[in-house]
Design an enzyme around this catalytic site. Structure first.
Site, PDB file in Angstrom:
ATOM      1  N   HIS A 432      -4.612   9.058  10.492  1.00  0.00           N
ATOM      2  CA  HIS A 432      -5.072   8.655   9.382  1.00  0.00           C
ATOM      3  C   HIS A 432      -4.708   6.559   9.600  1.00  0.00           C
ATOM      4  O   HIS A 432      -5.836   6.041   9.266  1.00  0.00           O
ATOM      5  CB  HIS A 432      -4.846   8.800   8.484  1.00  0.00           C
ATOM      6  CG  HIS A 432      -5.321   8.788   7.182  1.00  0.00           C
ATOM      7  ND1 HIS A 432      -6.413   9.523   6.044  1.00  0.00           N
ATOM      8  CD2 HIS A 432      -4.915   7.582   6.221  1.00  0.00           C
ATOM      9  CE1 HIS A 432      -6.310   8.501   5.454  1.00  0.00           C
ATOM     10  NE2 HIS A 432      -5.914   6.996   4.910  1.00  0.00           N
ATOM     11  N   GLU A 433      -3.606   6.571   9.763  1.00  0.00           N
ATOM     12  CA  GLU A 433      -3.794   4.533   9.148  1.00  0.00           C
ATOM     13  C   GLU A 433      -4.087   4.294  10.636  1.00  0.00           C
ATOM     14  O   GLU A 433      -4.422   2.693  10.248  1.00  0.00           O
ATOM     15  CB  GLU A 433      -2.277   4.681   8.628  1.00  0.00           C
ATOM     16  CG  GLU A 433      -1.520   5.488   7.517  1.00  0.00           C
ATOM     17  CD  GLU A 433      -2.153   5.328   6.480  1.00  0.00           C
ATOM     18  OE1 GLU A 433      -3.143   3.893   6.213  1.00  0.00           O
ATOM     19  OE2 GLU A 433      -1.763   6.032   5.630  1.00  0.00           O
ATOM     20  N   HIS A 436      -7.980   2.921   9.892  1.00  0.00           N
ATOM     21  CA  HIS A 436      -8.451   2.430   9.380  1.00  0.00           C
ATOM     22  C   HIS A 436      -8.307   1.040   9.856  1.00  0.00           C
ATOM     23  O   HIS A 436      -9.537  -0.216   9.337  1.00  0.00           O
ATOM     24  CB  HIS A 436      -7.293   2.204   8.038  1.00  0.00           C
ATOM     25  CG  HIS A 436      -7.619   2.997   6.659  1.00  0.00           C
ATOM     26  ND1 HIS A 436      -8.257   3.372   5.995  1.00  0.00           N
ATOM     27  CD2 HIS A 436      -6.219   3.847   5.540  1.00  0.00           C
ATOM     28  CE1 HIS A 436      -8.204   4.889   5.607  1.00  0.00           C
ATOM     29  NE2 HIS A 436      -6.436   3.991   4.919  1.00  0.00           N
ATOM     30  N   HIS A 442     -11.738   6.000   3.982  1.00  0.00           N
ATOM     31  CA  HIS A 442     -11.057   7.350   3.284  1.00  0.00           C
ATOM     32  C   HIS A 442     -13.029   7.809   3.167  1.00  0.00           C
ATOM     33  O   HIS A 442     -14.274   7.797   2.793  1.00  0.00           O
ATOM     34  CB  HIS A 442     -11.025   7.616   1.887  1.00  0.00           C
ATOM     35  CG  HIS A 442      -9.659   7.143   2.517  1.00  0.00           C
ATOM     36  ND1 HIS A 442      -8.378   6.187   0.855  1.00  0.00           N
ATOM     37  CD2 HIS A 442      -8.777   6.484   2.839  1.00  0.00           C
ATOM     38  CE1 HIS A 442      -7.249   5.916   1.547  1.00  0.00           C
ATOM     39  NE2 HIS A 442      -7.512   6.529   2.013  1.00  0.00           N
TER      40      HIS A 442
END
Length: 1002
Positions: A432-433, A436, A442
């Site tokens: 997820h990170e 980014h 999101h």
């Protein structure tokens, strides 16, 4: 040819002989036999085939078997293959072939079959070799009979490419494109299922490059489904319809076309125009563990298992090459913030997972941004800046713990701008990170859930498909947040996965992967971001040109490294050129993969300082010295000074500009001295004036004349014909009375645009590095605050060729900070770089040890490069190596599993420690092997991945995983973890536990 018939029926059929085998010699003997058979050969029987169990492939409806090939035995004719169902022996399949393998389709699922294979000469056949198998009771995920036809010809069908995802070759917007320079699995489904063998030919723009015999659908690679699935769940396969073959990375490029040819000569082609390639992107991820006023946690799994995690994450990102590198950890025992705050015990701020002043200033700004900048040749930036100077795909991930006013806090859960802050470097937090950083927010597209219309993933190392649903989670529907679309579970059994940016999953889903499988639409966004990153080729930055499908030169102001991907020392610190805030250098951190640049050397080493008489300035002085200038008719000219004497004896110091051609200091045509109504030009004698260097100390001044006294200098920077320099008096920048320009006294108010009223010596700032041989390297760093309200931070790489012992920061003659550097033992623990893809393949992760239990051998050491292959268990607060040895009692012998204890260099024992012992006749007997007489446990075997490891004799190994007890054993009939009944814990009770974990191969 394959013939199916009932024994009760008479069926005539033609015999088809595959001409794959003994080629011209066999053909010649066949022709001869038809006219004049050799009598001696008619009575000879050939050898019985030996069936290769390892190359057997079974699905629910098909089987492939292979046997040893007869090497052109004289008068060899063919192989007879007979297949029949055990519960219906009248259903017989007979095959006559010259291939030493056979693919049989349209079998009944979950049924027992037997196959007889015999080899035949023209006159006789051998005894049959027999093999039995049971077709699987499995679910075919991609079971549709429809195809998306993109292969045309007499063997038309559908081809799909498999890299990170199973994708179409045309390049669709909702899935990744084919990655140039990355291995691929090719799937081919003929429109009509009547082929027994298919040959794939790979063509480039230069012609045929290679041929590959495709594997039959029954040999399609397995999935990542856990082996210990619930008995109510069937085995799930990706498909039972696709033929498959692999293409190596160096053939995966634009201009490739594929030809598919079956045993009957049918040909299908997908032309190069229908195969869309994307960039061979590269991605570099640096990894470091930090502790701020607190010792680093040492729980960064990426760093601990760098090889495994690099190979794992490579399967999830659409790149051609992935580089994982590790830095030595940093313990910040004292911290100086860019605002001047100094911490020695704890931060005054309140810390949290997403908050804390040290989290921002140290973890993100100094370390992650600093390492990124250092690898671009940027030596300094403003202290709090987290600006991502993105040129290459270079990201720095850190784990971080800090001591705050509210206690010890672990940071995590953020990413973007080349920075990743993590608590857990596995599972969805990592995926997820990192997402980014690829420009993802999101809930991409309102929330992306996998579903029946999205593709599966692929692991090129384990050669297994990665399912797009959860293997263990109870079935439920996913509901998209934006439009309430419902995605029902597959077969009402398996819940589809969410993309990493829409929740993902925080567990290991299948048997091979610990990172999230991106939704194909999201993976395409990632690919589009990555392909814009530059790479260094032949000492230039290059970017991918999608129209030309080649790398092209990229113009940039960034320095090109003189050495790429080499061992480096990275120097980090904070300094204030204004000498207001305190400055601090931190202990250097080290990596085996970084870039070295030809960094700017200080001017002061070769530069003159202050006012310099022009006759004393030689050619090198002119070149090496930075001079103050002013703007004259839109051109920068050097400021100069000389003593002017008017025709009537007026004497004053005049500031003008240098006319280098005539070697004079002059006011030019527009400036003159007015005396008795006469305009007198102002210029020096030949080669008789002073030039003004930038370097020096303090404010710059001069004495216009004795009545005015020492004054600060000023100058104009205006467009047009207005120019000049002078001194500050009151609120104006002026010259001596009588100096005119364009008919007016030369005087300008200070507050107007274009008047430069602040002249100071440069007060140059320098970073000095001394190595163990007392050689000093000096590097220029900014001599001004990059942002006026904060100190600067230092970040630069130097070579590790010679150990350094001292680092100092000077601004002018003032030392701002220094640090003595000692040897760092963590350098020896560095594992990186781990490079995956292209010519490197997966070589960094290939096992170096035998699989399973193996005897200790001479000179064996559990070194850093192999310790990830060894099984470990928790003993108190340490991870210890698992071991096994034979323990003998007077009347019996048994296997005991303990942990390894090192006695001295190269000397080890296997022991139960102080808490586990063997109890006999109320006597406690220590459990320890003889020195170096035991077995180690290797847990690496990609062929057995997901399989449980044996204790001994088909007993499953189990390991305790808690702080109160330790040890390893086997599962008994009641599913408890135990060892021999006479092995006890120190409390006197038998070593027997109901809470444990089993170990599997990875």
């Amino acid at each position: 040819m394959v013939v199916r018939y009932s024994l009760l029926m008479k069926v005539s059929f033609a015999i088809l002989i595959f001409l794959v085998g003994c080629n011209e010699n066999a053909t010649s003997s066949n022709d001869q036999y038809l006219t004049d058979p050799d009598i001696s050969e008619q009575t000879k029987k050939p050898s019985r085939p030996i069936i290769d169990e390892k190359n057997k492939g079974v699905t629910d409806t098909s089987v492939t078997i292979e046997w040893d090939k007869i090497e052109c035995e004289k008068n060899f004719s063919h192989y007879n293959v007979i297949v029949y169902r055990k519960d219906r022996i009248e259903d017989v399949i007979t095959i006559r072939t010259r291939n030493n393998s056979v693919f049989i389709d349209d079998l009944k699922p979950n049924s027992q079959y037997s196959i007889d294979v015999s080899s035949c000469l023209h006159s006789a056949c051998s005894e049959s070799a027999k093999i039995e198998f049971i077709t699987l009771n499995e679910i075919d995920y991609y079971h549709t009979t429809e195809i998306e036809k993109n292969v045309y010809g007499s063997l038309e069908g559908e081809v799909r490419f498999v890299q990170t995802h199973v994708i179409s070759p045309e390049g669709r917007k909702n899935e990744p494109e084919i990655i140039t320079g990355r291995d691929a699995l090719i799937l081919f489904k003929p429109s009509i299922k009547n082929s027994s063998s298919i040959l794939m030919k790979i063509y480039s723009e230069d012609g045929l490059t290679s041929k590959v015999v495709m594997k039959s659908p029954s040999m399609l690679p397995k999935t990542d489904q856990p082996i210990d699935i619930d008995e109510n769940n069937k085995v799930v396969s990706y498909s039972n319809s696709y033929w498959s073959a692999e293409i190596p990375w160096n053939k995966m490029k634009s201009g490739m076309s594929l030809h598919f040819e079956d045993e009957n000569g049918n040909l299908g082609i997908i032309e190069s125009e229908r195969i869309k390639f994307s960039a061979p992107s590269e991605l570099i991820i640096q990894n470091i563990d930090l502790g701020m006023l607190y010792k680093p946690r040492g729980r960064n799994i990426v760093i601990k298992e760098l090889e495994r995690t690099a190979v794992d994450y490579f399967q999830k990102v659409p790149v051609s090459k992935l580089i994982f590198s590790d830095y030595t950890p940093i313990h910040f025992e004292k911290i100086t913030l860019p605002n001047g705050t100094v911490y020695t015990e704890k931060s005054a701020d309140i810390g949290g997972w997403h908050q804390g002043d040290m989290r921002e200033a140290v973890g993100k700004a100094l370390v992650s941004t600093g390492i990124n900048n250092a690898n671009l040749g940027i030596v300094a930036s403003s202290g709090y800046s987290q600006q991502y100077n993105r040129l290459t795909n270079h990201i720095t991930a850190h784990t971080n713990i800090g001591y705050y006013n509210n206690g010890v806090v672990v940071h995590g859960g953020s990413g973007g701008g080349g920075i990743v802050t993590l608590e857990n470097t596995l599972h969805n937090e990592w995926s997820h990170e990192l997402g980014h950083n690829y420009g993802l927010g999101h809930y991409v597209a309102g929330g992306t859930s996998h579903g029946p219309d999205t593709s599966w993933g692929w692991d090129g190392y384990y050669k297994r498909f990665i399912a797009n649903f959860d293997w263990k989670r109870s079935p439920q529907s996913n509901i998209r947040p934006d439009n309430q679309e419902v995605v029902k579970p597959f077969m009402d059994k398996y819940t589809y996965l969410w993309d990493a940016m829409s929740g993902g999953y925080d567990h290991q889903n299948g048997i091979i992967s610990r990172y999230t499988l991106h939704h194909p639409y999201v993976a395409r966004i990632i690919q589009d971001w990555l392909k814009n990153g530059a790479v260094v080729i032949n000492n230039d930055y290059m970017v991918w040109d999608e129209l030309k499908n080649i790398y092209v030169y990229k113009g940039t102001n960034f320095k090109v490294p003189i050495k790429k991907g080499v061992p480096v020392v990275t120097i980090l610190g904070v300094y204030d050129p204004d000498k207001i805030n305190p400055s601090q250098l931190y202990p250097p951190t080290y990596s085996n993969y970084g870039n070295i640049f030809d960094l700017e050397k200080p001017r002061s080493e070769s530069s003159l300082k202050g006012w310099q008489y022009v006759k004393d300035v030689n050619y090198l002085d002119r070149v090496n010295t930075h001079w103050h200038t002013m703007l004259v008719n839109r051109k920068e000219e050097k400021i100069c000074r000389f003593s002017y004497l008017s025709p009537k004896g007026k004497k004053f110091e005049f500031l003008g500009y240098e006319d280098i051609e005539n070697k004079i200091c002059t006011g030019g045509r527009s400036i003159h001295y007015l005396e008795d109504g006469k305009k007198n030009p102002i210029e020096s004698k030949y080669n008789d004036y002073f030039l003004l260097s930038i370097d020096g100390d303090g404010e710059i001044s001069y004495v216009p004349d004795s009545t005015i006294g020492e004054s600060k200098i000023c100058s104009l920077k205006m467009s047009g014909t207005v120019y000049g320099a002078g001194f500050i008096k009151g609120n104006s920048c002026r010259q001596i009375d009588g100096v005119f320009m364009n008919g007016f006294q030369w005087a300008f108010t200070l507050n107007q645009s274009g008047v430069n009223s602040t002249y100071t010596w440069s007060n140059e700032c320098v970073l000095k590095i001394k190595d163990k041989d007392n050689n000093i390297e000096s590097i220029s760093i900014p001599n001004y605050r990059i942002e006026k309200n904060q100190s600067n931070k230092i970040h630069l790489n130097i070579s590790r060729e010679k150990p350094i012992i001292d680092i100092n920061v000077y601004c002018g003659e003032h030392e701002l900070t220094s640090i003595k550097v000692s040897d760092n033992p963590d350098i020896k623990l560095l594992k990186g770089p781990i490079i995956v893809g292209q010519e490197h393949g997966y070589t960094s992760y290939e096992p170096k040890l035998p699989s399973g239990w193996f005897k200790h051998y001479d000179n064996f050491e559990p070194k850093n490069e192999i310790n990830h292959e060894l099984g470990k268990m928790r003993v108190n607060d340490n991870d210890e190596y698992i071991c096994r040895f034979n323990f003998s009692d007077s009347d019996r012998e048994m296997k005991f599993v303990g942990y390894v204890s090192q006695l001295s260099e190269s000397k080890y024992i296997c022991t139960g420690g102080s808490e586990i012992y063997y109890k006999k006749n109320e006597i406690n007997i220590e459990l320890s092997s003889k020195e170096n007489d035991f077995e180690w446990l290797s847990v690496r075997d990609k062929n057995l991945v997901g399989s449980k490891i044996e204790f001994d004799n088909n007993k499953t190994l189990c390991v305790l995983d808690n702080r109160s007890f330790y040890g390893a054993g086997y599962l008994d009939e009641n599913n408890r973890c135990t060892q021999d009944r006479q092995i006890h814990w120190s409390n006197g009770k038998q070593w027997l536990f109901s809470t444990y974990k089993t170990m599997t191969y990875h």
